[in-house]
Enzyme design. Sequence first.
Site, PDB file in Angstrom:
ATOM      1  N   HIS A  21       0.828  -1.211   0.000  1.00 36.62           N
ATOM      2  CA  HIS A  21       0.000   0.000   0.000  1.00 36.62           C
ATOM      3  C   HIS A  21       0.859   1.256   0.000  1.00 36.62           C
ATOM      4  CE1 HIS A  21      -3.978  -1.640  -0.087  1.00 36.62           C
ATOM      5  NE2 HIS A  21      -3.576  -2.593   0.720  1.00 36.62           N
ATOM      6  N   THR A  22       1.975   1.169  -0.697  1.00 40.75           N
ATOM      7  CA  THR A  22       2.819   2.343  -0.919  1.00 40.75           C
ATOM      8  C   THR A  22       2.834   2.726  -2.402  1.00 40.75           C
ATOM      9  OG1 THR A  22       4.658   0.796  -1.057  1.00 40.75           O
ATOM     10  CG2 THR A  22       4.400   1.981   1.021  1.00 40.75           C
ATOM     11  N   ASP A  23       2.547   1.748  -3.286  1.00 44.32           N
ATOM     12  CA  ASP A  23       2.721   2.047  -4.724  1.00 44.32           C
ATOM     13  C   ASP A  23       1.759   3.121  -5.207  1.00 44.32           C
ATOM     14  OD1 ASP A  23       0.474   0.328  -4.667  1.00 44.32           O
ATOM     15  OD2 ASP A  23       1.087  -0.826  -6.434  1.00 44.32           O
ATOM     16  N   GLY A 104      -5.928 -15.840  -6.226  1.00 41.45           N
ATOM     17  CA  GLY A 104      -6.557 -15.273  -5.021  1.00 41.45           C
ATOM     18  C   GLY A 104      -5.683 -15.375  -3.786  1.00 41.45           C
ATOM     19  N   ALA A 105      -4.402 -15.579  -3.974  1.00 42.84           N
ATOM     20  CA  ALA A 105      -3.510 -15.776  -2.832  1.00 42.84           C
ATOM     21  C   ALA A 105      -2.666 -14.543  -2.538  1.00 42.84           C
ATOM     22  CB  ALA A 105      -2.595 -16.966  -3.096  1.00 42.84           C
ATOM     23  N   GLY A 106      -2.637 -13.580  -3.457  1.00 44.13           N
ATOM     24  CA  GLY A 106      -1.799 -12.403  -3.248  1.00 44.13           C
ATOM     25  C   GLY A 106      -0.458 -12.522  -3.946  1.00 44.13           C
ATOM     26  N   ASP A 150       2.546  -4.852  -8.950  1.00 49.46           N
ATOM     27  CA  ASP A 150       2.465  -6.254  -9.381  1.00 49.46           C
ATOM     28  C   ASP A 150       2.961  -6.415 -10.821  1.00 49.46           C
ATOM     29  OD1 ASP A 150       1.214  -6.392  -6.946  1.00 49.46           O
ATOM     30  OD2 ASP A 150      -0.811  -6.547  -7.772  1.00 49.46           O
TER      31      ASP A 150
END
Length: 336
Positions: A21-23, A104-106, A150
């Site tokens: 949650h920085t990108d 769905g695993a990240g 990602d």
Amino acid sequence: MEPVTDVHAFAPGRVNLIGDHTDHTGGLCLPMAVSMGVTVRGRREGDRIVLSSSVVRGTSDIPLDVTSPATVEPSWSRYVAGVVAELRPTVGFTGGLRSDVPVGAGMSSSAALTVAVALALGHDGDVEALARTCQLAEQRATGVPCGILDQLASAAAREGHAFVLDCHTLERTHVPVPDGIEVRVVHSGQERTLVGSAYAERRAQCEAAESVVGPLRLAGVTDVDAIEDPLLRRRARHVVTENQRVLDAAEALRAGDLEALGALLDEGHRSLRDDFEVSTPVVDATVERLRAQPGVHGVRLMGGGFGGCVVAVTEPGALDEGWHARPGPGAWVEVG
Ligand code: GLA
């Protein structure tokens, strides 16, 4: 008749060691590619993108002029449609895809899909342009305003390395992952839920914090302490401290200091749990259970949150569950 071109493309999933949650505020991340990924094989021909899959049901059959990627069926083909809408290839494609990235695993199975498809369809720009195209494709497919972590991790990784990614400049600094540090990814058992709406909400809260203190990538802890609203202050504190943890973690990795790296992952988890509030009781319990095992030096929630996987750094062989994430190469394509 159009000439027919045989294509073989591969794009990996990714692990993010730290920097979540920085990108979306142009901050820092420390991803690496994994050896698992999406492979697309087929031929550039015709005027539709027709892809069958060995892992999910249904065939993706997308016209070159697709207009609403978010509504096509089967749902996995929305990512393919998103790429087509961004790239607008002039020739179609017929082929198949395989994936061994858990969904769905990240671990960014969707980024691996969009990057592999973009390369198969003939994207010929640099890795930054490729990642940007695929980020926009994913936004079109899902409506979630995801950042570029990602896609760039999948496109630009280097075998044996993690890299510090500056999401503002897209500059990358590769750091070798030493043999004495094992990276392990373990599923919490909870499928990610509410990811889209909560993600957009967190992103909006970061923007609201920025309207008070300016860009979070340039802010320090003292700036953040001046934010009056306690919720926005917590969100901003996560981002600012996480950016610093990325730099510190890269140093620890360079020095082969597993203990220091582990402590940063632990801190990162607390920050995601308490300040950014994207963890869940099931994820927290997984983190605590793994952290209590001998040889495990740090564990944290990985990715967007609300379920999915955790990432642990351990002494070699300390954990025998989940996936051993070996830093693999970035995406490639062979044409001919
Ligand atoms: C998801 C998004 C990324 C990033 C992470 C959190 O994976 O797709 O852009 O924001 O969450 O770090």
